[in-house]
Design a protein around this motif. Structure first.
Motif, PDB file in Angstrom:
ATOM      1  N   VAL A   5      83.755  60.565  37.553  1.00  0.00           N
ATOM      2  CA  VAL A   5      82.675  61.126  38.370  1.00  0.00           C
ATOM      3  C   VAL A   5      81.345  60.552  37.882  1.00  0.00           C
ATOM      4  N   ILE A   6      80.483  60.258  38.843  1.00  0.00           N
ATOM      5  CA  ILE A   6      79.101  59.887  38.533  1.00  0.00           C
ATOM      6  C   ILE A   6      78.176  60.950  39.111  1.00  0.00           C
ATOM      7  N   ALA A   7      77.240  61.385  38.282  1.00  0.00           N
ATOM      8  CA  ALA A   7      76.118  62.199  38.737  1.00  0.00           C
ATOM      9  C   ALA A   7      74.882  61.374  38.427  1.00  0.00           C
ATOM     10  N   GLN A   8      73.836  61.599  39.167  1.00  0.00           N
ATOM     11  CA  GLN A   8      72.622  60.834  38.907  1.00  0.00           C
ATOM     12  C   GLN A   8      71.400  61.670  39.234  1.00  0.00           C
ATOM     13  N   GLU A  24      79.118  71.330  37.203  1.00  0.00           N
ATOM     14  CA  GLU A  24      79.924  71.232  38.430  1.00  0.00           C
ATOM     15  C   GLU A  24      80.427  69.811  38.635  1.00  0.00           C
ATOM     16  N   ALA A  25      79.588  68.836  38.380  1.00  0.00           N
ATOM     17  CA  ALA A  25      80.009  67.437  38.515  1.00  0.00           C
ATOM     18  C   ALA A  25      81.158  67.145  37.556  1.00  0.00           C
ATOM     19  N   ALA A  26      81.065  67.606  36.325  1.00  0.00           N
ATOM     20  CA  ALA A  26      82.121  67.380  35.336  1.00  0.00           C
ATOM     21  C   ALA A  26      83.436  68.006  35.787  1.00  0.00           C
ATOM     22  N   LEU A  32      82.711  62.252  33.074  1.00  0.00           N
ATOM     23  CA  LEU A  32      81.429  62.302  33.779  1.00  0.00           C
ATOM     24  C   LEU A  32      80.443  61.319  33.179  1.00  0.00           C
ATOM     25  N   TYR A  33      80.025  60.368  34.014  1.00  0.00           N
ATOM     26  CA  TYR A  33      78.934  59.462  33.696  1.00  0.00           C
ATOM     27  C   TYR A  33      77.705  59.988  34.418  1.00  0.00           C
ATOM     28  N   VAL A  34      76.575  59.975  33.727  1.00  0.00           N
ATOM     29  CA  VAL A  34      75.317  60.378  34.357  1.00  0.00           C
ATOM     30  C   VAL A  34      74.363  59.198  34.314  1.00  0.00           C
TER      31      VAL A  34
END
Length: 143
Positions: A5-8, A24-26, A32-34
């Motif tokens: 998952v990527i969050a930005q 939530e993204a994780a 999880l990459y941010v």
């Protein structure tokens, strides 16, 4: 098989709304990459107060985050192409148009889902879930 998952975002003056988004993204995958936006890429709101490396380091210290990186200086899709995620998690109020984002991902051959995290309501009247509101309060009380 792991789900990436990527969050930005900008993540200027980290607050509980950011933590909620990243948790939530994780939960949408295994890793999880941010991607933390560089100042030059922030053109939809006021420029960040804190330097990009500081924002990256603070985000990277959160338990939900496996790796925090700085965004590309001129093409925000470069790190997405390099990571090749299964999901891009958007914050509930991020300015991105999902259809435009999905079209650009398809154009670049990136096969991933785009999902939005839910909003987090303040737990008290005084809780601030916005960098803008935090800055406004600082100016009001100490400006």
């Amino acid at each position: 098989m792991t789900r990436t998952v990527i969050a930005q975002g900008t993540f200027d003056i980290l607050h509980p709304g950011h933590v909620h988004y990243l948790e939530e993204a994780a939960a949408m995958g295994d890793t999880l990459y941010v991607i933390v936006a560089r100042r030059t890429n922030v053109d939809h709101k006021a420029a960040p107060i804190c330097p990009a490396t500081q924002r990256r380091d603070v985000v990277g210290a959160l338990e939900a985050v496996d790796e925090a990186i700085l965004g590309h200086e001129s093409d925000i899709f470069v790190p997405i192409e390099e990571i090749d995620p299964d999901v891009i998690a958007l914050g509930h109020d991020q300015h991105h148009d999902e259809a435009e984002l999905e079209a650009e991902l398809e154009r670049r051959g990136i096969d991933c889902a785009v999902e939005r995290a839910s909003a987090r309501e303040p737990e008290s009247e005084d809780e601030l879930l916005s960098t803008r509101l935090i800055i406004d309060r600082v100016l009001e009380r100490r400006g």
